[in-house]
Design a protein around this motif. Structure first.
Motif, PDB file in Angstrom:
ATOM      1  N   LEU A   6       0.803  -1.010  -0.056  1.00 34.09           N
ATOM      2  CA  LEU A   6       0.059   0.098   0.007  1.00 34.09           C
ATOM      3  C   LEU A   6       0.615   1.394   0.078  1.00 34.09           C
ATOM      4  CD1 LEU A   6      -2.445  -1.082   2.804  1.00 34.09           C
ATOM      5  CD2 LEU A   6      -3.116  -0.951   0.199  1.00 34.09           C
ATOM      6  N   THR A   7       0.546   2.302  -0.737  1.00 43.07           N
ATOM      7  CA  THR A   7       1.344   3.668  -0.850  1.00 43.07           C
ATOM      8  C   THR A   7       0.269   4.590  -0.055  1.00 43.07           C
ATOM      9  OG1 THR A   7       2.315   3.070  -2.537  1.00 43.07           O
ATOM     10  CG2 THR A   7       2.323   5.062  -2.372  1.00 43.07           C
ATOM     11  N   VAL A   8       0.941   5.342   0.764  1.00 41.88           N
ATOM     12  CA  VAL A   8       0.329   6.281   1.748  1.00 41.88           C
ATOM     13  C   VAL A   8       1.107   7.276   1.789  1.00 41.88           C
ATOM     14  CG1 VAL A   8      -0.929   4.793   3.157  1.00 41.88           C
ATOM     15  CG2 VAL A   8       1.250   5.552   3.884  1.00 41.88           C
ATOM     16  N   GLU A   9       0.470   8.541   1.977  1.00 38.42           N
ATOM     17  CA  GLU A   9       1.448   9.919   2.283  1.00 38.42           C
ATOM     18  C   GLU A   9       1.226  10.361   3.517  1.00 38.42           C
ATOM     19  OE1 GLU A   9      -0.187  12.538  -0.780  1.00 38.42           O
ATOM     20  OE2 GLU A   9       1.157  11.644  -2.369  1.00 38.42           O
ATOM     21  N   VAL A  10       2.421  10.712   4.129  1.00 40.17           N
ATOM     22  CA  VAL A  10       2.707  11.191   5.496  1.00 40.17           C
ATOM     23  C   VAL A  10       3.124  12.643   5.415  1.00 40.17           C
ATOM     24  CG1 VAL A  10       3.970  10.804   7.732  1.00 40.17           C
ATOM     25  CG2 VAL A  10       2.924   8.582   6.380  1.00 40.17           C
ATOM     26  N   PRO A  11       2.568  13.562   5.750  1.00 36.12           N
ATOM     27  CA  PRO A  11       3.077  14.737   5.870  1.00 36.12           C
ATOM     28  C   PRO A  11       4.235  15.165   6.739  1.00 36.12           C
ATOM     29  CG  PRO A  11       0.714  14.915   6.525  1.00 36.12           C
ATOM     30  CD  PRO A  11       1.017  13.593   6.456  1.00 36.12           C
ATOM     31  N   LEU A  12       4.972  15.914   6.102  1.00 36.82           N
ATOM     32  CA  LEU A  12       6.345  16.039   6.943  1.00 36.82           C
ATOM     33  C   LEU A  12       5.922  17.378   7.594  1.00 36.82           C
ATOM     34  CD1 LEU A  12       8.883  15.500   4.258  1.00 36.82           C
ATOM     35  CD2 LEU A  12       8.387  14.107   6.045  1.00 36.82           C
ATOM     36  N   ARG A  13       6.449  17.590   9.119  1.00 32.15           N
ATOM     37  CA  ARG A  13       6.094  18.843   9.747  1.00 32.15           C
ATOM     38  C   ARG A  13       7.492  19.582  10.000  1.00 32.15           C
ATOM     39  NH1 ARG A  13       4.029  15.848  15.093  1.00 32.15           N
ATOM     40  NH2 ARG A  13       6.216  15.120  15.005  1.00 32.15           N
ATOM     41  N   TRP A  14       7.333  20.779   9.937  1.00 32.23           N
ATOM     42  CA  TRP A  14       8.354  21.663  10.057  1.00 32.23           C
ATOM     43  C   TRP A  14       9.297  21.273  11.558  1.00 32.23           C
ATOM     44  CZ3 TRP A  14      10.809  25.515   7.802  1.00 32.23           C
ATOM     45  CH2 TRP A  14      11.745  26.352   8.478  1.00 32.23           C
ATOM     46  N   ALA A  38      -2.294   4.522   8.772  1.00 34.52           N
ATOM     47  CA  ALA A  38      -3.160   4.993   7.524  1.00 34.52           C
ATOM     48  C   ALA A  38      -3.494   3.617   6.699  1.00 34.52           C
ATOM     49  CB  ALA A  38      -2.523   5.804   6.761  1.00 34.52           C
ATOM     50  N   ALA A  39      -2.551   2.638   6.704  1.00 31.29           N
ATOM     51  CA  ALA A  39      -2.895   1.457   5.751  1.00 31.29           C
ATOM     52  C   ALA A  39      -3.653   0.545   6.596  1.00 31.29           C
ATOM     53  CB  ALA A  39      -1.332   0.815   5.638  1.00 31.29           C
ATOM     54  N   PHE A  40      -3.519   0.101   7.794  1.00 34.22           N
ATOM     55  CA  PHE A  40      -4.241  -0.831   8.673  1.00 34.22           C
ATOM     56  C   PHE A  40      -5.065  -0.245   9.642  1.00 34.22           C
ATOM     57  CE2 PHE A  40       0.052  -2.306   7.600  1.00 34.22           C
ATOM     58  CZ  PHE A  40      -0.357  -3.296   6.654  1.00 34.22           C
ATOM     59  N   GLY A  48     -11.152   6.574  18.954  1.00 34.78           N
ATOM     60  CA  GLY A  48     -11.762   6.848  17.629  1.00 34.78           C
ATOM     61  C   GLY A  48     -11.358   5.574  16.562  1.00 34.78           C
ATOM     62  N   ALA A  49     -10.956   4.537  17.095  1.00 33.78           N
ATOM     63  CA  ALA A  49     -10.732   3.346  16.261  1.00 33.78           C
ATOM     64  C   ALA A  49     -11.880   2.981  15.318  1.00 33.78           C
ATOM     65  CB  ALA A  49     -10.069   2.466  17.114  1.00 33.78           C
ATOM     66  N   GLU A  50     -13.179   3.119  15.994  1.00 37.27           N
ATOM     67  CA  GLU A  50     -14.269   2.770  15.163  1.00 37.27           C
ATOM     68  C   GLU A  50     -14.478   3.599  13.974  1.00 37.27           C
ATOM     69  OE1 GLU A  50     -15.414   5.684  18.420  1.00 37.27           O
ATOM     70  OE2 GLU A  50     -14.125   3.982  18.262  1.00 37.27           O
ATOM     71  N   LEU A  51     -13.783   4.778  13.990  1.00 38.85           N
ATOM     72  CA  LEU A  51     -14.256   5.599  12.678  1.00 38.85           C
ATOM     73  C   LEU A  51     -13.200   5.396  11.605  1.00 38.85           C
ATOM     74  CD1 LEU A  51     -14.714   8.935  15.031  1.00 38.85           C
ATOM     75  CD2 LEU A  51     -16.404   7.165  14.074  1.00 38.85           C
ATOM     76  N   THR A  52     -12.449   4.596  11.743  1.00 44.04           N
ATOM     77  CA  THR A  52     -11.360   4.300  10.967  1.00 44.04           C
ATOM     78  C   THR A  52     -11.920   3.734   9.300  1.00 44.04           C
ATOM     79  OG1 THR A  52      -9.205   3.317  10.039  1.00 44.04           O
ATOM     80  CG2 THR A  52     -10.788   2.063  11.164  1.00 44.04           C
ATOM     81  N   ASP A  53     -11.271   4.091   8.345  1.00 43.52           N
ATOM     82  CA  ASP A  53     -11.674   3.619   6.931  1.00 43.52           C
ATOM     83  C   ASP A  53     -10.055   3.238   6.412  1.00 43.52           C
ATOM     84  OD1 ASP A  53     -13.027   3.137   4.588  1.00 43.52           O
ATOM     85  OD2 ASP A  53     -12.844   5.314   3.968  1.00 43.52           O
ATOM     86  N   ALA A  54      -9.562   2.289   6.764  1.00 43.67           N
ATOM     87  CA  ALA A  54      -8.317   1.564   6.294  1.00 43.67           C
ATOM     88  C   ALA A  54      -8.496   0.756   5.307  1.00 43.67           C
ATOM     89  CB  ALA A  54      -7.568   1.097   7.497  1.00 43.67           C
ATOM     90  N   PRO A  55      -7.574   0.967   4.168  1.00 46.16           N
ATOM     91  CA  PRO A  55      -7.585   0.126   3.227  1.00 46.16           C
ATOM     92  C   PRO A  55      -7.679  -1.435   3.281  1.00 46.16           C
ATOM     93  CG  PRO A  55      -6.158   1.566   2.893  1.00 46.16           C
ATOM     94  CD  PRO A  55      -6.433   1.854   4.239  1.00 46.16           C
ATOM     95  N   ILE A  56      -6.930  -1.682   4.553  1.00 43.01           N
ATOM     96  CA  ILE A  56      -6.713  -3.347   4.983  1.00 43.01           C
ATOM     97  C   ILE A  56      -7.132  -3.130   6.433  1.00 43.01           C
ATOM     98  CG2 ILE A  56      -5.318  -5.265   5.449  1.00 43.01           C
ATOM     99  CD1 ILE A  56      -3.736  -4.526   3.021  1.00 43.01           C
ATOM    100  N   PRO A  57      -8.472  -3.408   6.893  1.00 46.12           N
ATOM    101  CA  PRO A  57      -8.900  -3.101   8.209  1.00 46.12           C
ATOM    102  C   PRO A  57      -8.396  -4.286   9.293  1.00 46.12           C
ATOM    103  CG  PRO A  57     -10.714  -3.823   6.765  1.00 46.12           C
ATOM    104  CD  PRO A  57      -9.546  -3.751   6.104  1.00 46.12           C
ATOM    105  N   LEU A  58      -7.033  -4.359   9.193  1.00 46.69           N
ATOM    106  CA  LEU A  58      -6.498  -5.535  10.084  1.00 46.69           C
ATOM    107  C   LEU A  58      -6.782  -5.568  11.592  1.00 46.69           C
ATOM    108  CD1 LEU A  58      -4.550  -7.953  10.146  1.00 46.69           C
ATOM    109  CD2 LEU A  58      -2.643  -6.228  10.525  1.00 46.69           C
TER     110      LEU A  58
END
Length: 150
Positions: A6-14, A38-40, A48-58
């Protein structure tokens, strides 16, 4: 076993940047965690775990109160990851499943140059806090990973 990447994007912070304008080495573990969630999805004990929309809801099939604990992190730095306002590209996949743990692999790329900067892995173990017991990987979780294998 190697499941699909899976390819995800992670913001880089200052604040992730060090004096050399590179992302600080300790921030790589945060980037790995963000990519993993983001992936799992987050484990069930997370707010808030019940609100997740992960591509692979492991983690959705784990018993309530289960924590995903990092047993090991391995990080190999291949090139500096410079700070950018663009998110880093992270490839993430499950490499290995044992009875009570999984090994997740990562490749982290510079968002501007595309250079692979980091190869890394995390071994996760599951612990159910209410019962104080290790949680084994269920047949349903194993099947979910096998169905998404490439």
């Amino acid at each position: 076993m190697s499941s699909r990447i899976l390819t995800v994007e992670v913001p880089l912070r200052w604040g992730d940047m060090d004096a050399y304008r590179h992302i600080n080495n300790v921030e790589m573990a945060r980037i790995m965690e963000e990519a993993r969630v983001a992936a799992f999805g987050p484990p069930p004990a997370a707010p808030g775990a019940e609100l997740t929309d992960a591509p692979i809801p492991l983690f959705t099939q784990l018993p309530s109160g289960t924590q995903a604990l990092v047993a090991e992190n391995h990080i190999k730095y291949r090139a500096p990851l410079s700070y950018s306002r663009q998110p880093a590209k992270v490839e993430v996949w499950v490499e290995k499943i044992t009875a009570a743990s999984l090994t997740i692999e990562y490749r982290i790329y510079d968002p501007q140059s595309g250079v692979r900067c980091v190869d890394a892995s995390t071994v996760l173990a599951f612990f159910n806090e209410p019962t104080s017991r290790i949680v084994r990987i269920s047949p349903e979780q194993r099947q979910l990973l096998e169905e998404t294998a490439s």
